[in-house]
Design an enzyme around this catalytic site. Sequence first.
Site, mmCIF file in Angstrom:
data_model
loop_
_atom_site.group_PDB
_atom_site.id
_atom_site.type_symbol
_atom_site.label_atom_id
_atom_site.label_comp_id
_atom_site.label_asym_id
_atom_site.label_seq_id
_atom_site.Cartn_x
_atom_site.Cartn_y
_atom_site.Cartn_z
ATOM 1 N N THR A 179 42.878 42.619 37.984
ATOM 2 C CA THR A 179 43.392 42.292 39.316
ATOM 3 C C THR A 179 43.237 40.805 39.632
ATOM 4 O OG1 THR A 179 42.891 44.504 40.130
ATOM 5 C CG2 THR A 179 43.124 42.787 41.778
ATOM 6 N N GLU A 220 42.070 51.229 40.964
ATOM 7 C CA GLU A 220 42.769 52.053 39.969
ATOM 8 C C GLU A 220 44.091 52.595 40.516
ATOM 9 O OE1 GLU A 220 42.146 52.479 36.640
ATOM 10 O OE2 GLU A 220 40.813 50.850 37.175
#
Length: 664
Positions: A138, A424
Amino acid sequence: MEGIDHLADERNKAEFDVEDMKIVWAGSRHAFEVSDRIARLVASDPVFEKSNRARLSRKELFKSTLRKCAHAFKRIIELRLNEEEAGRLRHFIDQPAYVDLHWGMFVPAIKGQGTEEQQKKWLSLANKMQIIGCYAQTELGHGSNVQGLETTATFDPKTDEFVIHTPTQTASKWWPGGLGKVSTHAVVYARLITNGKDYGIHGFIVQLRSLEDHSPLPNITVGDIGTKMGNGAYNSMDNGFLMFDHVRIPRDQMLMRLSKVTREGEYVPSDVPKQLVYGTMVYVRQTIVADASNALSRAVCIATRYSAVRRQFGAHNGGIETQVIDYKTQQNRLFPLLASAYAFRFVGEWLKWLYTDVTERLAASDFATLPEAHACTAGLKSLTTTATADGIEECRKLCGGHGYLWCSGLPELFAVYVPACTYEGDNVVLQLQVARFLMKTVAQLGSGKVPVGTTAYMGRAAHLLQCRSGVQKAEDWLNPDVVLEAFEARALRMAVTCAKNLSKFENQEQGFQELLADLVEAAIAHCQLIVVSKFIAKLEQDIGGKGVKKQLNNLCYIYALYLLHKHLGDFLSTNCITPKQASLANDQLRSLYTQVRPNAVALVDAFNYTDHYLNSVLGRYDGNVYPKLFEEALKDPLNDSVVPDGYQEYLRPVLQQQLRTARL
């Protein structure tokens, strides 16, 4: 009073064998015995004390986390714990830490994407914790859209190295747990560029810190992103930021199981199917669903026990007040959450089987069920984490004002758990992935291709699109075929309606964007059907123990009928049931609440949680709530003195009307 079980009367009401239910909840006698033994081991170790977390500064909390992790690893070695036991130990320590990402993401990434040679090299170090890793995917500017990541890994054939670089501020890695202060290495996801061509996102093992003094390596900027929501909670985790300034790594630190770059800079895909990556994704999401069951059951355990202890109103002629749990309003909010905890437990068990099945199929190059499994796990991750986050907050409200206290255990539990709705995979984005799969499945219904797995019901579209429920009395809603047909018809009709509306658009992608809200609702209906069907399937198994199956049966239908009540508009608008049948479902739901009521405390006892793990004054096993609330209050640093620090400087001038002359 100490030593008295204030919930003994509740436990004596139980109509089933709690010890047998503990086995069902754990999944097997072996799993129960391991969990029970390890939970007690953790609870008895003073190093793992956690009741003071809210009173620690961020630095103190983080240092205590480092201590607990080191002590845990020491105990694992001393006691020669196996992988299962070590996992349970980390679970019951119950403090977010860098080890969660090391074992949960870094190691699996190398196993899944590294060659045998790479696994041999890196896992031997990681398994001994000679290196500590995290999962750096990320970025500040991109999370869900992985293909939009900006970090680059450019191959330099002159030196046989990749150059890892952060070209913009939004390309900074942002959020990875364990990154901020601990990790020595990371699996970094970056755009692979060789010979001037961008080959998309690939994984690279990058060393971040010196193994001698832990300082960041040259041209690497790394740190913690700051304090997060709640006292204690996830602030024990060093979520971090990371920037690279043309950092060079050897070519062989690209994870090369699925593709590689040669010495000359040629990009070569391997013979290993790229679909194997999805197997890892199924595994990770299966663990998240299991975590949802754990977190929701903790909250429900606290709220149920406290609802049985707490009494309000209802006293006549000086008599005893009514237990809060006896009010139907409390039951209507609490018991569906109790049922959901069990439902998520059993769908989690099924997902473990699904992961094994997918893994075996992938090994045999059978990818037929992979799209369905991928969509299914994405949807269930979204459904269960959203319901759990909402459920924990509802449990806090069920405990009234005292639920807002940190020592209730609920505020911290919520703050720790709620990130699951976005990590996730953002939950709304995941349901849209499910929706795309459903639209594709509906489109293929007329082609002769038979839907499989959790979409098998769509193969009976002709029947489900025109059937009507035959419910005539409340008890009919306890028929599994009746319940399943109602949920199948609702899910199918919502999906078909979306498909029809999509067909009205010349540009399908534009239509998808316009219908996003409806598509999410259709995906949720499909996922709720999966959970209901797996709960019913669990009841078809041979379940022993006095009264155990009866209680599970009650919880199953509470889960299903509460969903029917909550989403009544779906069932009525798709003509699955009539308003009269909906009313009968509510009648049956109230009857089920009455049957669960005497068993409620015993049903949460079956979770077998220690007081240490719950960390809740309100959820204590013995129900001795009020004296312990006072004890916790007196521990607060504000109560170290009867006159507060600051009285002379700031409070006395106000009280004495001396503000004009006070030096503030």
